[in-house]
Design a protein around this motif. Structure first.
Motif, PDB file in Angstrom:
ATOM      1  N   ASN A 143      -3.053   3.403  -8.387  1.00 19.74           N
ATOM      2  CA  ASN A 143      -4.276   4.271  -8.100  1.00 19.74           C
ATOM      3  C   ASN A 143      -5.323   3.372  -7.780  1.00 19.74           C
ATOM      4  N   ALA A 144      -5.465   2.181  -8.362  1.00 21.49           N
ATOM      5  CA  ALA A 144      -6.709   1.362  -7.724  1.00 21.49           C
ATOM      6  C   ALA A 144      -6.552   0.958  -6.256  1.00 21.49           C
ATOM      7  N   ALA A 145      -5.232   0.635  -6.015  1.00 22.08           N
ATOM      8  CA  ALA A 145      -4.946   0.264  -4.501  1.00 22.08           C
ATOM      9  C   ALA A 145      -5.061   1.174  -3.670  1.00 22.08           C
ATOM     10  N   LEU A 146      -4.621   2.500  -4.260  1.00 20.27           N
ATOM     11  CA  LEU A 146      -4.744   3.633  -3.343  1.00 20.27           C
ATOM     12  C   LEU A 146      -6.080   3.799  -3.028  1.00 20.27           C
ATOM     13  N   SER A 147      -7.028   3.746  -4.101  1.00 23.10           N
ATOM     14  CA  SER A 147      -8.436   4.339  -3.833  1.00 23.10           C
ATOM     15  C   SER A 147      -9.134   3.513  -3.001  1.00 23.10           C
ATOM     16  N   LYS A 148      -8.537   1.870  -2.780  1.00 20.44           N
ATOM     17  CA  LYS A 148      -9.244   1.173  -1.720  1.00 20.44           C
ATOM     18  C   LYS A 148      -8.781   1.310  -0.428  1.00 20.44           C
ATOM     19  N   CYS A 149      -7.523   1.472  -0.449  1.00 23.35           N
ATOM     20  CA  CYS A 149      -6.807   1.789   1.062  1.00 23.35           C
ATOM     21  C   CYS A 149      -7.624   2.768   1.638  1.00 23.35           C
ATOM     22  N   ARG A 150      -7.849   2.897   2.884  1.00 20.05           N
ATOM     23  CA  ARG A 150      -8.449   3.740   3.885  1.00 20.05           C
ATOM     24  C   ARG A 150      -7.206   3.844   4.807  1.00 20.05           C
ATOM     25  N   GLU A 151      -7.046   5.039   5.247  1.00 21.33           N
ATOM     26  CA  GLU A 151      -6.222   5.183   6.520  1.00 21.33           C
ATOM     27  C   GLU A 151      -6.983   4.846   7.880  1.00 21.33           C
ATOM     28  N   GLN A 152      -6.273   3.806   8.495  1.00 25.87           N
ATOM     29  CA  GLN A 152      -7.152   3.192   9.933  1.00 25.87           C
ATOM     30  C   GLN A 152      -6.100   3.831  10.830  1.00 25.87           C
ATOM     31  N   PRO A 153      -6.795   4.494  11.762  1.00 28.78           N
ATOM     32  CA  PRO A 153      -6.083   4.782  12.930  1.00 28.78           C
ATOM     33  C   PRO A 153      -5.385   3.668  13.739  1.00 28.78           C
TER      34      PRO A 153
END
Length: 129
Positions: free
Chosen positions: A36-46
């Motif tokens: 969950n911590a990794a997913l919260s830091k991860c942003r989808e970049q085009p």
């Protein structure tokens, strides 16, 4: 997915599920927290796309693996062979025409100087009537 890849994916999921069931509850909670911590830091970049904006899906179609299948390769090879044939025909055709003219001039009974005479052309036009 191809069938063997699909079966491999199914076996991997089963193995991971089996391993998940054998984990201790504390380890499982730490893994969920870390995920969950990794997913919260991860942003989808085009992702950057090669090609022009107005080209639509052309760049995507060219980079797909299906572009290099047997049908397209045979079509491309036939096109290249056709272009080579037309180029060869265009280059060799004037040479053959000139060779025919040279052959007819050399085998004719008239000397070459007769063809160079300016009055000879008009004489041919009058005599052919």
């Amino acid at each position: 997915m191809k069938q063997p890849e699909h079966e491999l994916a199914r076996k991997l999921v089963q193995h991971l599920d089996y391993g998940l069931d054998r984990l201790e509850p504390g380890v499982r909670e730490r893994l969920v927290t870390a995920r969950n911590a990794a997913l919260s830091k991860c942003r989808e970049q085009p992702e950057p796309v090669l090609g022009l904006a107005w080209a639509g899906q052309a760049a995507a179609r060219i980079t797909e693996h299906s572009f290099f299948d047997a049908r397209n390769l045979v079509t491309g090879a036939a096109f290249v062979l056709a272009l080579a044939g037309v180029a060869y025909w265009q280059v060799s055709a004037p040479v053959n025409d000139l060779a025919d003219i040279d052959t007819s001039l050399l085998t004719d009974e008239l000397p070459i100087n007769a063809y160079l005479d300016k009055g000879f052309d008009s004489w041919l036009k009058r005599s052919s009537r």
